[in-house]
Scaffold this motif. Structure first.
Motif, short mmCIF file in Angstrom:
data_model
loop_
_atom_site.label_atom_id
_atom_site.label_comp_id
_atom_site.label_asym_id
_atom_site.label_seq_id
_atom_site.Cartn_x
_atom_site.Cartn_y
_atom_site.Cartn_z
N VAL A 105 22.01 12.13 85.95
CA VAL A 105 21.02 11.34 86.69
C VAL A 105 20.84 10.02 85.95
O VAL A 105 20.48 10.03 84.77
CB VAL A 105 19.67 12.07 86.79
CG1 VAL A 105 18.64 11.18 87.46
CG2 VAL A 105 19.83 13.37 87.55
N PRO A 106 21.12 8.90 86.60
CA PRO A 106 20.98 7.61 85.92
C PRO A 106 19.53 7.38 85.48
O PRO A 106 18.61 7.83 86.16
CB PRO A 106 21.39 6.59 86.97
CG PRO A 106 22.12 7.36 88.02
CD PRO A 106 21.58 8.74 87.99
N VAL A 143 30.74 7.26 96.08
CA VAL A 143 31.27 7.93 94.89
C VAL A 143 31.98 9.24 95.24
O VAL A 143 32.45 9.94 94.36
CB VAL A 143 30.15 8.23 93.86
CG1 VAL A 143 29.61 6.92 93.30
CG2 VAL A 143 29.03 9.06 94.45
N SER A 144 32.11 9.55 96.54
CA SER A 144 32.70 10.86 96.90
C SER A 144 34.16 10.97 96.51
O SER A 144 34.66 12.07 96.32
CB SER A 144 32.61 11.11 98.39
OG SER A 144 31.43 10.62 98.89
N ALA A 145 34.88 9.85 96.45
CA ALA A 145 36.29 9.93 96.14
C ALA A 145 36.56 9.86 94.65
O ALA A 145 37.70 9.82 94.23
CB ALA A 145 37.05 8.82 96.87
N LEU A 146 35.52 9.82 93.85
CA LEU A 146 35.72 9.61 92.41
C LEU A 146 35.57 10.92 91.64
O LEU A 146 34.84 11.81 92.04
CB LEU A 146 34.68 8.60 91.89
CG LEU A 146 34.68 7.24 92.58
CD1 LEU A 146 33.56 6.38 92.01
CD2 LEU A 146 36.01 6.55 92.43
N ALA A 177 29.64 9.41 87.53
CA ALA A 177 28.41 9.20 86.77
C ALA A 177 28.27 7.74 86.35
O ALA A 177 27.19 7.16 86.46
CB ALA A 177 28.43 10.11 85.54
N GLN A 178 29.39 7.14 85.91
CA GLN A 178 29.32 5.74 85.49
C GLN A 178 28.99 4.81 86.65
O GLN A 178 28.22 3.86 86.52
CB GLN A 178 30.66 5.31 84.87
CG GLN A 178 30.97 6.04 83.58
CD GLN A 178 32.43 5.87 83.18
OE1 GLN A 178 33.12 5.01 83.72
NE2 GLN A 178 32.90 6.69 82.26
N VAL A 179 29.59 5.09 87.81
CA VAL A 179 29.34 4.21 88.95
C VAL A 179 27.91 4.36 89.44
O VAL A 179 27.25 3.38 89.82
CB VAL A 179 30.37 4.49 90.08
CG1 VAL A 179 30.02 3.71 91.33
CG2 VAL A 179 31.77 4.12 89.61
N LEU A 180 27.39 5.59 89.39
CA LEU A 180 25.98 5.79 89.76
C LEU A 180 25.07 5.02 88.82
O LEU A 180 24.09 4.40 89.24
CB LEU A 180 25.63 7.27 89.74
CG LEU A 180 26.20 8.11 90.89
CD1 LEU A 180 25.82 9.57 90.73
CD2 LEU A 180 25.71 7.58 92.24
N ALA A 184 19.98 11.64 92.53
CA ALA A 184 20.17 10.84 91.33
C ALA A 184 19.65 9.42 91.49
O ALA A 184 19.04 8.89 90.57
CB ALA A 184 21.64 10.82 90.93
N ILE A 185 19.87 8.79 92.60
CA ILE A 185 19.53 7.36 92.61
C ILE A 185 18.71 6.88 93.78
O ILE A 185 18.63 5.68 94.02
CB ILE A 185 20.80 6.47 92.52
CG1 ILE A 185 21.72 6.76 93.65
CG2 ILE A 185 21.49 6.59 91.20
CD1 ILE A 185 22.73 5.65 93.80
#
Lengths: 572, 289, 313
Positions: free
Chosen positions: A255-256, A481-484, A490-493, A519-520
């Motif tokens: 969670v960011p 972020v579904s394709a990651l 986590a980093q992109v979030l 998370a965001i």
């Protein structure tokens, strides 16, 4: 002796090392979870066991199934094993069935081939297994074609094909990745029941630690073609001995860090651009300055959606009857304040992407109105839309399809600058692109590369840089972020959360993944069959869903912590 | 694991590397260049003057003086093949140009605009396709008179729907892609998107189709000339040479064999070039090799 | 299914109508005075006038078009100016040569090409694939009339197995068949080369699909996967090309019938054009166009037979 034993297996494809001395063993009736990120070699392990590798493959080591040496077995012997003693379920149900053959033919074919049964007997057995996987005869006769079934139903047919002859080992390669969470839960339950009933071994391949934690007795964690760690599920996940295991586990529940969610009203100020003053980068001029707020005290919402409906032409039942339109979005209304982060969650096909496209003025509503900063966006020419388009940008799901492969990063990121009244000169443009790259954590020198030189996560950063270059007030992100892979996700979030704080940009986050929503986002809307059925604060809605649609989503969402807790309860 | 969706034409070294390893591309390129060089050479030098009829030399077989022999009017066959190549190449190039120049904008327009316009354009294509191309070419040249210019127009017209279809199919596959949606979100209009994104991304399939139509154009021109509807005497053309040779097939087969071989080699070279190009430019098709 | 059928039928009809307008316009409107075209530049004014009368030229354009099209609908194609007989009789006579020729070459090309294409695909990259596709590559480049000349030289002149040209009529069917065999081969082989390449690449496309892997995972051996799963899916592009090839074949008959001096439709239309017998040209061209449209309609229906997704529409 184990049912399947893989010892020191190495695999090269066209000279590229894919697997490096991997070991794995599955006992009869055991569920083995094989976890890894993309490129870890988990799918290739499955194809090695099936001996369905591409032509240029070379294998070393030993693979024994039920006493048979797989690597040296002749093709005829493998044909006897496949579909009879080893069944396999693939990731992509939409393309895994032959479109010109009925489901009955496709299930019965393997039964006839392996047992020599005549057509009526084989069809009777096919009928029985289709009933078992949840496709009853009344609605799914053997004469159905694949295109008449949904993705989840097709995956059931493929499971029926794989399990028709009660194999000793079932291999399931990301069996639910292409499905939404509710379907995922149903399919996983089906797999678990089939395995229990017939004491099958199951090799469950997944990128999702939570799914595996829920299903598997033991877990093998792979990275770059090597086994990092292998042990009982509860042990591996509670102890998290190996650093990579820990990294994966942390990333999947990440969670960011965010400040207290900016609630409507007060947040409006932060979003007006004044809060983030950067002398080197003046915000682009808005339409005659920023529109003043009409209201006294409480600011007007950033985005207002009022009674929006979108119909698509349906399929005509007969030649003379009028086509029944399909209603993708049904009378949706909501508003979004500046700086706010809102999630739009729902099952696949619920209309959430259609709604996003209408907000972005890429599609027109059949009826209803959408206003951004008080300006309506529907039914306008491209020229009239410009001021609105400057204030909203988009981030798509697919980090590969989001860029013209023939343009360099500078040109890709600078594309929205087309919206400015005054086009920046070349040096100014490069400065703006460098600034945007800096904001998303990439180097300014990256602007002279092509998108294919970047990894999936970096591309998603480039996508975000493109979205923020005009300093919009709203970013619509469709499954960004579904394709990651989880660690990249986590980093992109984190980046999304950070930009929300620093630039005050509001998000409309479209996702089927409740972990991401939690998370965001501050607010969440649950969409079901074209309607918004529930909305509220994210934590409240997800902890205490009121409607059935929301409850189904929450119940089906894989949750690593819950799964670990359950595992511990079992062992204790 | 994931391959880049498309190759980089700007990355010229990468292209060159691939090209040098592609057997069909290099063979095709060499043949095509040789034919083009032969046509260019014929402007400044041929072994004999093809307009100069030396009846004393007629119907000669193969010899050092006349490697391919001479025809019924005493003209050197090799020289005639050299001069005839100009005609074939010119007709095919202009016909492909007409087809691309009209067909590609039509196809892109239909794909961008959609709706009834797309329907009308595609139905128009159906109509053109319903006419066997050579039949219509014969009609056109018969009514407006035989000759190279009318042959070009006749062949060119039938290239239009071919390029329109290829361009439209390529463009239609691109329009729903996310990078096009992103360009639309950046406020770019359909015309601008077509120029900036669609055309560069369909250029390779158009190039490949271009080499195929070029080869077909040479075959069609030969057919028309054979029927006496293409280039008119005394301008030598490969098809006309075959027609003249036909009646003397039993006494002088060389008069028919060599012009025919010229056609086969030219068309073969272009097709190899097209196949090689497709393999290099489209990695998805590469696996078919 | 019915909606799909009706749509295809409507498109075929519309294509025919537009095509008839085009033929009418090209032949009767664009080049000026058809009577003068038919009679040549030195015709007497009286002869011109009487021909105009006979062709109904003094009526308005629309009436003439409607007369022409409605006449054709009931089999009245008009009267040939040069042959002085009804066009329909000329067509009926010539079609007994062209139709068997077209059918023979289509069959020949299909029988050769499809097995070769499948074989090459199943041996992809191996020697058999390289050789057969190399041969196909050359075959595509060969002009059919040149190939015809070579065939004549080898089989008619050197070996004297078959006649070099002409057609004895169907009285002696064996001789008739012998007269058609070389033209059919000359037409078929270049088409077969194209078809074999298309078949191979369609098969390779299909063999890369996910459902082929599913079939293998079921334990089906290679040859069964190839015949039961791949072939039917690969037929869709092959059918498309077959439909297009029919038009090529018709055009090819014009040249090939000239090479072999066969009294068929292609030679009839070619001679009619050079003799400026516009009524014959109009009739034969419309017949050829109609047959192309009909074949494409049949192909559309075959799509629906092969592909259940189309049947659902």
């Amino acid at each position: 002796m184990s049912l399947l034993e893989i010892e020191k297996l190495s695999l090269d494809i066209a000279g590229m090392p894919i697997l490096k001395g991997m070991d794995l063993a599955i006992d009869a009736g055991e569920v083995m979870g094989l976890v890894g990120e993309s490129g870890s070699g988990k799918s290739m392990t499955a194809l090695t066991v099936m001996q369905l590798l591409p032509n240029a493959s070379r294998t070393r080591g030993r693979v024994t199934f039920d006493g048979i040496d797989i690597l040296s077995a002749p093709e005829a012997a493998m044909c006897r094993l496949r579909g009879d003693d080893i069944g396999m379920v693939f990731q992509e149900p939409m393309t895994a069935l032959n479109p010109v053959k009925t489901i009955g033919e496709q299930v019965a074919e393997g039964i006839r081939w392996h047992t020599g049964a005549n057509r009526p007997d084989a069809e009777a057995r096919a009928r029985a297994i289709l009933d078992r996987v949840g496709l009853p005869e009344a609605r799914f006769p053997l004469s159905r074609y694949p295109h008449e079934l949904s993705g989840g139903q097709r995956q059931r047919v493929i499971i029926a094909i794989a399990c028709a002859l009660k194999p000793k080992l079932l291999i399931a390669d990301e069996p639910t990745t292409a499905l939404d969470v509710v379907l995922q839960k149903q399919i996983l339950e089906l797999l678990r029941d089939l395995v229990d009933e017939n004491r099958m071994g199951l090799l469950l391949i997944s990128h999702d630690l939570a799914v595996v934690a829920d299903m598997a007795d033991r877990v093998t964690i792979m990275r770059h073609g090597e086994v990092m760690e292998a042990s009982e599920t509860a042990k591996i996940l509670t102890q998290q001995k190996h650093p990579y295991t820990r990294q994966l586990a942390e990333a999947s529940v990440h969670v960011p860090v965010r400040n207290a969610p900016s609630r409507s009203g007060s947040a409006g100020v932060a979003g007006r651009g004044g809060a983030h003053e950067d002398p080197s980068f003046p915000p682009p001029p808005g339409p005659a300055g920023h529109p003043p707020h009409k209201g006294e005290g409480k600011s007007a919402p950033l985005l207002v959606v009022e009674g929006v409906t979108r119909d698509y032409a349906g399929r005509r039942k007969s030649l003379f009857s009028k086509a029944e339109p399909f209603r993708a979005v049904d009378n949706v209304s909501f508003s979004l304040d500046a700086g706010q982060s809102m999630a739009l969650v729902g099952r696949s096909g619920c209309g959430k992407s259609t709604l996003a496209r209408m907000i972005l003025a890429l599609d027109r509503p059949t009826s209803g109105e959408i206003r951004l900063l008080g300006q309506t966006v529907a039914d306008k020419s491209e020229a009239e839309l410009r001021p609105s388009r400057r204030e909203m940008q988009v981030v798509f799901q697919d980090p590969y399809g989001s860029f013209d492969p023939r343009h360099k990063v500078e040109r890709l990121i600078a594309e929205p600058l087309h919206l400015l009244e005054k086009k920046p000169a070349r040096t100014e443009r490069r400065e703006m692109v460098a600034e945007a790259l800096h904001e998303v954590g990439l180097a300014p020198s990256d602007m002279d590369k092509y998108p294919h030189e970047f990894s999936g996560g970096q591309r998603q950063r480039i996508s975000i840089a493109r979205a923020i270059i005009t300093r919009p007030k709203l970013i619509v992100a469709d499954e960004p972020v579904s394709a990651l892979d989880v660690s990249i996700r986590a980093q992109v979030l984190d980046l999304f959360a950070d930009l929300n704080q620093r630039l005050g940009v509001a998000y409309l986050f479209i996702t089927h993944d409740l972990t991401v929503a939690r998370a965001i986002t501050d607010q969440v809307m649950v969409m079901h069959e074209g309607k918004i059925v529930e909305e509220g604060r994210t934590s409240e809605v997800l902890d205490n869903p009121q409607t059935e649609a929301a409850r189904a989503l929450v119940a089906a969402a894989p949750d690593l912590e819950r799964a670990i807790a359950r595992r511990l309860g079992e062992t204790a | 694991m994931t391959m880049p969706a498309s190759s980089q034409p700007d990355d010229f070294r990468h292209f060159l590397h691939q090209a040098l390893r592609s057997g069909s591309f290099m063979t095709g390129l060499i043949i095509t260049l040789l034919i083009a060089a032969m046509a260019a050479l014929s402007f400044i030098w041929t072994p004999y003057d093809v307009t100069n009829l030396v009846v004393a030399n007629r119907m000669q077989g193969l010899s050092a003086a006349h490697p391919f022999g001479t025809d019924h009017l005493g003209r050197d066959i090799l020289s005639m093949i050299m001069v005839g190549s100009r005609n074939s190449i010119a007709v095919a190039i202009v016909a492909v140009g007409i087809g691309m120049g009209i067909g590609v904008p039509l196809g892109c327009w239909a794909a961008a605009r959609g709706g009834w316009l797309d329907e009308v354009l595609m139905r128009f294509n159906d109509v053109v396709f319903a006419f066997p191309a050579l039949l219509s070419a014969i009609m056109i040249t018969a009514i407006f008179g035989p000759g190279a210019v009318n042959a070009i127009i006749a062949i060119g017209i039938f290239n239009v729907p071919v390029f329109a279809r290829v361009a439209r199919a390529g463009a239609l596959a691109l329009w729903p892609r996310e990078f096009i949606l992103a360009a639309r979100a950046a406020g770019k209009g359909k015309a601008l998107i077509t120029i900036e994104h669609i055309l560069p991304n369909i250029a390779s399939i158009l190039l490949v189709q271009g080499t195929i139509q070029f080869a077909l154009g040479i075959l069609a021109e030969a057919g028309l000339s054979y029927l006496g509807l293409g280039a008119q005497p005394p301008m030598p053309s490969w098809g006309r040479m075959l027609f003249d040779a036909q009646t003397r097939m039993m006494i002088a087969p060389n008069q028919a064999i060599f012009p025919g071989l010229a056609i086969v080699i030219t068309v073969l070279g272009l097709n190899l070039l097209g196949d090689g190009l497709r393999d290099i430019l489209d990695p998805r098709l590469r696996r078919e090799r | 299914m019915t909606a799909y059928l009706f749509k295809r039928l409507a498109i075929a009809l519309a294509t025919l109508i537009v095509a008839s307008v085009v033929v009418f316009a090209v032949l009767e409107v664009l080049p000026g005075d058809p009577a003068r075209i038919m009679l040549g530049m030195n015709a007497s004014p009286e002869a011109l006038e009487s021909l105009r009368e006979q062709m109904g030229m003094n009526q308005p354009l629309i009436t003439r078009y409607l007369n022409w099209i409605s006449g054709m609908a009931i089999g009245d194609f008009g009267r040939s100016y040069t042959y002085s007989s009804p066009v329909i009789e000329l067509i009926a006579e010539r079609i007994t040569v062209s139709l068997p020729l077209a059918i023979m070459s289509l069959l020949l090309s299909t029988i050769i090409a499809i097995p070769v294409g499948i074989f090459a695909a199943s041996r992809r990259g191996k020697l058999a694939d390289t050789i057969s596709m190399g041969a196909a590559q050359v075959g595509v480049a060969v002009p059919n009339f040149w190939f015809a000349l070579l065939l004549i030289y080898i089989f008619a002149v050197a070996l004297r197995l078959v006649p070099a040209g002409g057609f004895p009529g169907w009285g002696d069917w064996w001789q008739a068949l012998k007269a058609l065999i070389l033209p059919a081969v000359a037409l078929a082989l270049p088409q077969a080369a194209i078809l074999a390449r298309v078949t191979r690449s369609a098969m390779l496309d299909v063999l890369g699909e996910d459902y082929i892997r599913t079939a293998h995972a079921k334990g089906m051996p290679r040859h069964i996967v190839l015949w039961r799963h791949a072939l039917r899916n690969a037929m869709i592009p092959v059918l498309t090309v077959l439909g297009l090839q029919f038009a090529f074949l018709l055009a090819g008959t014009i040249i090939i019938e000239n090479v072999f001096y066969l009294p068929g439709l292609g030679r009839l239309v070619f001679q009619a054009i050079t003799q400026r017998d516009l009524i014959v040209v109009e009739g034969v061209v419309m017949l050829l166009v109609a047959s192309v449209v009909a074949v494409n309609l049949i192909v559309d229906l075959l799509y629906a037979v092969v592909d259940p997704r189309l049947r659902a529409r």
